[in-house]
Design a protein around this motif. Structure first.
Motif, PDB file in Angstrom:
ATOM      1  N   MET A   1       3.743  -9.984  -5.431  1.00 52.50           N
ATOM      2  CA  MET A   1       2.511  -9.208  -5.260  1.00 52.50           C
ATOM      3  C   MET A   1       2.649  -8.230  -4.099  1.00 52.50           C
ATOM      4  O   MET A   1       2.256  -7.066  -4.187  1.00 52.50           O
ATOM      5  CB  MET A   1       1.337 -10.166  -5.013  1.00 52.50           C
ATOM      6  CG  MET A   1      -0.019  -9.482  -5.023  1.00 52.50           C
ATOM      7  SD  MET A   1      -0.420  -8.877  -6.683  1.00 52.50           S
ATOM      8  CE  MET A   1      -2.046  -8.225  -6.384  1.00 52.50           C
ATOM      9  N   ASP A   2       3.240  -8.706  -2.978  1.00 54.18           N
ATOM     10  CA  ASP A   2       3.425  -7.851  -1.816  1.00 54.18           C
ATOM     11  C   ASP A   2       4.358  -6.701  -2.133  1.00 54.18           C
ATOM     12  O   ASP A   2       4.149  -5.564  -1.676  1.00 54.18           O
ATOM     13  CB  ASP A   2       3.980  -8.669  -0.646  1.00 54.18           C
ATOM     14  CG  ASP A   2       2.947  -9.624  -0.098  1.00 54.18           C
ATOM     15  OD1 ASP A   2       1.757  -9.419  -0.387  1.00 54.18           O
ATOM     16  OD2 ASP A   2       3.322 -10.577   0.604  1.00 54.18           O
ATOM     17  N   VAL A   3       5.408  -6.972  -2.914  1.00 52.63           N
ATOM     18  CA  VAL A   3       6.366  -5.924  -3.264  1.00 52.63           C
ATOM     19  C   VAL A   3       5.672  -4.841  -4.082  1.00 52.63           C
ATOM     20  O   VAL A   3       5.855  -3.638  -3.855  1.00 52.63           O
ATOM     21  CB  VAL A   3       7.557  -6.525  -4.038  1.00 52.63           C
ATOM     22  CG1 VAL A   3       8.467  -5.401  -4.528  1.00 52.63           C
ATOM     23  CG2 VAL A   3       8.320  -7.498  -3.155  1.00 52.63           C
ATOM     24  N   PHE A   5       2.538  -4.097  -4.067  1.00 53.87           N
ATOM     25  CA  PHE A   5       1.620  -3.372  -3.186  1.00 53.87           C
ATOM     26  C   PHE A   5       2.354  -2.294  -2.411  1.00 53.87           C
ATOM     27  O   PHE A   5       1.911  -1.142  -2.345  1.00 53.87           O
ATOM     28  CB  PHE A   5       0.944  -4.352  -2.221  1.00 53.87           C
ATOM     29  CG  PHE A   5       0.165  -3.668  -1.135  1.00 53.87           C
ATOM     30  CD1 PHE A   5      -1.093  -3.129  -1.379  1.00 53.87           C
ATOM     31  CD2 PHE A   5       0.704  -3.536   0.146  1.00 53.87           C
ATOM     32  CE1 PHE A   5      -1.798  -2.482  -0.372  1.00 53.87           C
ATOM     33  CE2 PHE A   5      -0.003  -2.893   1.144  1.00 53.87           C
ATOM     34  CZ  PHE A   5      -1.257  -2.376   0.884  1.00 53.87           C
ATOM     35  N   TRP A   6       3.510  -2.667  -1.826  1.00 56.35           N
ATOM     36  CA  TRP A   6       4.246  -1.696  -1.032  1.00 56.35           C
ATOM     37  C   TRP A   6       4.828  -0.582  -1.907  1.00 56.35           C
ATOM     38  O   TRP A   6       4.891   0.574  -1.488  1.00 56.35           O
ATOM     39  CB  TRP A   6       5.354  -2.393  -0.244  1.00 56.35           C
ATOM     40  CG  TRP A   6       4.805  -3.179   0.903  1.00 56.35           C
ATOM     41  CD1 TRP A   6       4.755  -4.521   1.050  1.00 56.35           C
ATOM     42  CD2 TRP A   6       4.201  -2.620   2.076  1.00 56.35           C
ATOM     43  NE1 TRP A   6       4.156  -4.874   2.236  1.00 56.35           N
ATOM     44  CE2 TRP A   6       3.804  -3.717   2.888  1.00 56.35           C
ATOM     45  CE3 TRP A   6       3.943  -1.330   2.526  1.00 56.35           C
ATOM     46  CZ2 TRP A   6       3.192  -3.554   4.118  1.00 56.35           C
ATOM     47  CZ3 TRP A   6       3.335  -1.159   3.749  1.00 56.35           C
ATOM     48  CH2 TRP A   6       2.949  -2.258   4.540  1.00 56.35           C
TER      49      TRP A   6
END
Length: 246
Positions: A1-3, A5-6
């Motif tokens: 999820m973080d990947v 987002f970035w």
């Protein structure tokens, strides 16, 4: 999820950068990015920077001069108001600050109050008597009228009543001295007020400096030349691309 987002954040940043470049250098992708038009882009960008820099510098100097005028004008008004308040207090000192409280009485700088009855200290004579477990306080005004207070020793010790009487008598003496000096003090306060009103040197100098700076910027040809160069760069871009940049 973080990947994700970035990745989305980077994509959004790139899109914003591309959009800004296309808006700054209108006429299509090639006009905005191709090396063929790099010199024209540099000329337009340099002309924009020159105008912004000169406008910012002039605006900063003008804003500083206006702030100085505002501050010095406010300081002059504050000085005048302070001098006026001092003169008003001398003309009508009111009750003054509370010096001491005793029972239901309050001794102020200029009056002594007993349960709502306010007696001016100027010319006041104080006498105290003590007998039969009761203390008596007599306050005689300059017109001969007498105010009488009684204190039972069970509530107020005789020595406390004596001390309060002394405080009232001393405050009355201070008030008499104040009244004798007040004419001179009022004259001095009036002179201070006149001086405060007349002393506009700092304020007037700030206004003169603002006028000088305003006139200097009005006559300054650098911003006019920079704007002319920017207009020329825009005209050239418009002629060669069909789109007029901002």
């Amino acid at each position: 999820m973080d990947v994700v987002f970035w990745v989305l954040l980077v994509v959004a940043g790139c899109a914003a950068s591309v959009g800004w470049r296309l808006w700054s250098f209108p006429g299509g992708w090639e006009r905005a990015f191709a090396g063929t038009y790099a010199a024209e882009r540099r000329r337009l960008a340099a002309a924009r920077r020159a105008v912004r820099r000169l406008r910012w510098a002039a605006g900063r100097e003008m804003a500083g001069a206006r702030l100085t005028v505002h501050r010095r004008t406010a300081a002059h008004r504050q000085r005048v108001r302070a001098a006026q308040r001092h003169l008003d207090r001398l003309g009508d000192p009111g009750s003054g600050a509370v010096l001491v409280r005793f029972g239901g009485a309050a001794l102020h700088e200029h009056v002594v109050a007993f349960d709502g009855t306010s007696i001016p200290l100027a010319g006041l004579r104080v006498r105290d008597e003590h007998s039969g477990g009761t203390s008596h306080l007599y306050l005689t005004r300059p017109d001969g009228r007498v105010h009488h207070e009684t204190y039972a020793h069970g509530e107020h010790a005789e020595d406390d009543v004596r001390r309060f009487a002394v405080r009232v008598q001393n405050a009355a003496a201070d008030e008499n001295d104040f009244r004798e000096r007040r004419t001179v003090m009022i004259a001095a306060a009036e002179a201070d007020l006149d001086a405060a009103r007349a002393d506009t040197t700092a304020r007037d100098r700030a206004r003169e400096e603002l006028a000088e700076i305003t006139e200097r910027h009005r006559l300054d040809t650098r911003l006019k030349a920079a704007r002319a160069e920017l207009a020329a760069a825009r005209d050239h871009w418009h002629r060669t691309s069909g789109r007029r940049p901002r």
